[in-house]
Write an enzyme that holds these catalytic residues in place. Structure first.
Site, PDB file in Angstrom:
ATOM      1  N   MET A 263      70.244 -76.563  59.587  1.00  0.00           N
ATOM      2  CA  MET A 263      69.394 -77.134  60.627  1.00  0.00           C
ATOM      3  C   MET A 263      69.435 -76.208  61.841  1.00  0.00           C
ATOM      4  O   MET A 263      70.161 -76.431  62.789  1.00  0.00           O
ATOM      5  CB  MET A 263      69.850 -78.542  60.984  1.00  0.00           C
ATOM      6  CG  MET A 263      69.712 -79.518  59.839  1.00  0.00           C
ATOM      7  SD  MET A 263      70.055 -81.201  60.303  1.00  0.00           S
ATOM      8  CE  MET A 263      71.774 -81.078  60.761  1.00  0.00           C
ATOM      9  N   GLY A 264      68.683 -75.091  61.767  1.00  0.00           N
ATOM     10  CA  GLY A 264      68.546 -74.232  62.919  1.00  0.00           C
ATOM     11  C   GLY A 264      67.829 -75.034  63.970  1.00  0.00           C
ATOM     12  O   GLY A 264      66.626 -75.165  63.946  1.00  0.00           O
ATOM     13  N   THR A 265      68.557 -75.574  64.888  1.00  0.00           N
ATOM     14  CA  THR A 265      68.241 -76.858  65.502  1.00  0.00           C
ATOM     15  C   THR A 265      68.164 -76.778  67.011  1.00  0.00           C
ATOM     16  O   THR A 265      68.659 -75.842  67.608  1.00  0.00           O
ATOM     17  CB  THR A 265      69.372 -77.840  65.114  1.00  0.00           C
ATOM     18  OG1 THR A 265      69.420 -77.926  63.727  1.00  0.00           O
ATOM     19  CG2 THR A 265      69.210 -79.194  65.696  1.00  0.00           C
ATOM     20  N   THR A 266      67.585 -77.814  67.600  1.00  0.00           N
ATOM     21  CA  THR A 266      67.772 -78.099  69.025  1.00  0.00           C
ATOM     22  C   THR A 266      68.202 -79.550  69.154  1.00  0.00           C
ATOM     23  O   THR A 266      67.461 -80.456  68.765  1.00  0.00           O
ATOM     24  CB  THR A 266      66.474 -77.876  69.817  1.00  0.00           C
ATOM     25  OG1 THR A 266      66.045 -76.525  69.655  1.00  0.00           O
ATOM     26  CG2 THR A 266      66.712 -78.151  71.303  1.00  0.00           C
TER      27      THR A 266
ATOM     28  N   SER B  82      70.467 -73.679  67.635  1.00  0.00           N
ATOM     29  CA  SER B  82      69.913 -72.360  67.937  1.00  0.00           C
ATOM     30  C   SER B  82      68.962 -72.396  69.127  1.00  0.00           C
ATOM     31  O   SER B  82      68.857 -71.433  69.880  1.00  0.00           O
ATOM     32  CB  SER B  82      69.182 -71.817  66.699  1.00  0.00           C
ATOM     33  OG  SER B  82      68.175 -72.723  66.279  1.00  0.00           O
TER      34      SER B  82
END
Length: 236
Positions: free
Chosen positions: A13-16, A144
Site C-alpha cells: 500500500m504505497g499509501t497516504t 509514501s
C-alpha cells in the site's frame, strides 16, 4: 521495449495515511490505492480498519503485514474488553500494535497510525512507524505520500480545530498527496471518532480538489457506452 510486470510481487500500500486531533475527537483519512510493483492491484481498498468500537487504525506498507497485525490486535482487545468489562483505551490499542511491531520488526514492513476516543483522555493519535516506535502526536502522517505533506501540515494544522475544519484538512492533504505521489490514488475515506460515536465518509476522485497541472475528470468509457445511441444517418 516490453514492460514486464510481476503480478506475484507482494501487495504494497504505497499509501497516504493521516490522523488529526481536533477539539473533541480525531479524524483519520487515507487514499485507496493498493499496488503490486507498478500494477494497481486494488484502486478502492479500505486502509482504515476498526479495532474496537472507539479505536481505528490506518495501515501502510505491506498489505499482508498490516492486516495480520490488525487482526491480532482486534482479537487481543476483544479479550481485554471482556476481562475488564469496559472498552479498551486508545493508548492500550496503540501499545499492543507497538508491541507486535517491535517484537517482529525483522519480519514486518508496516507503519500504522492509531486513532480513537476514550472517556479518560478524549481523542488521541499515536504513530507507530516501521520498527515499533510509538509516538503520541497532535497529528500524524505516514506512507509514501507523506513526503509531500510535512511542510503543508506545519502551515495548515492548528490547535483547537472544529470537526469540519479537521476533516477538510485531511481530505485536502490526501488529495494533494494523490496528485504528487504515484503510489497514492483512488478515493479518499475518512473516519471521525468522538464521544458521540464514529462517522465514516467517502469522497470519490471526481469530488477532490484539483492541484497544479491536474486535469479535470472526463466522462469514462462506461458513461459513453451507457449514453443513448445517436440516431442513424438518413441516406437518400
Amino acid at each position: 521495449m516490453e514492460l514486464k510486470v510481476n503480478l506475484d510481487a507482494p501487495h504494497s500500500m504505497g499509501t497516504t495515511i493521516i490522523g488529526v486531533t481536533y477539539n473533541g475527537g480525531v479524524v483519520l483519512g487515507a487514499d485507496s490505492r493498493t499496488s503490486t510493483g507498478v500494477y494497481v492491484a486494488n484502486r478502492a481498498s479500505d486502509k482504515i480498519t476498526q479495532l474496537t468500537d472507539n479505536v481505528y487504525v490506518c495501515r501502510s506498507g505491506s498489505a499482508a503485514d498490516s492486516q495480520i497485525v490488525s487482526d491480532y490486535v482486534r482479537y487481543f482487545l476483544h479479550q481485554h474488553t471482556i476481562q475488564l468489562g469496559q472498552p479498551a483505551t486508545v493508548k492500550v490499542a496503540a501499545n499492543l500494535i507497538r508491541l507486535l511491531s517491535y517484537n517482529n520488526k525483522d519480519m514486518l514492513q508496516t507503519g500504522m497510525i492509531v486513532g480513537g476516543w476514550d472517556k479518560y483522555e478524549g481523542g488521541k493519535i499515536y504513530g507507530v512507524p516501521l520498527g515499533g516506535t510509538i509516538v503520541e502526536q497532535p497529528f500524524s502522517i505516514g506512507g509514501s505520500g507523506s513526503s509531500y505533506l510535512y511542510g503543508f501540515f506545519d502551515e495548515a494544522w492548528k490547535e483547537g480545530m472544529t470537526k469540519e475544519e479537521a476533516e477538510e484538512l485531511v481530505v485536502k492533504a490526501v488529495s494533494l498527496a494523490i496528485a504528487r505521489d504515484g503510489a497514492s490514488g483512488g478515493v479518499v475515506r475518512t473516519v471521525i471518532i468522538n464521544s458521540e460515536g464514529v462517522t465514516r465518509n467517502f469522497y470519490p476522485g471526481d469530488q477532490l480538489p484539483l492541484w497544479h497541472e491536474e486535469l479535470e475528470s472526463h466522462n469514462s468509457l462506461l458513461d459513453i457506452l451507457n449514453a443513448s445511441s445517436p440516431e442513424p444517418m438518413n441516406i437518400q
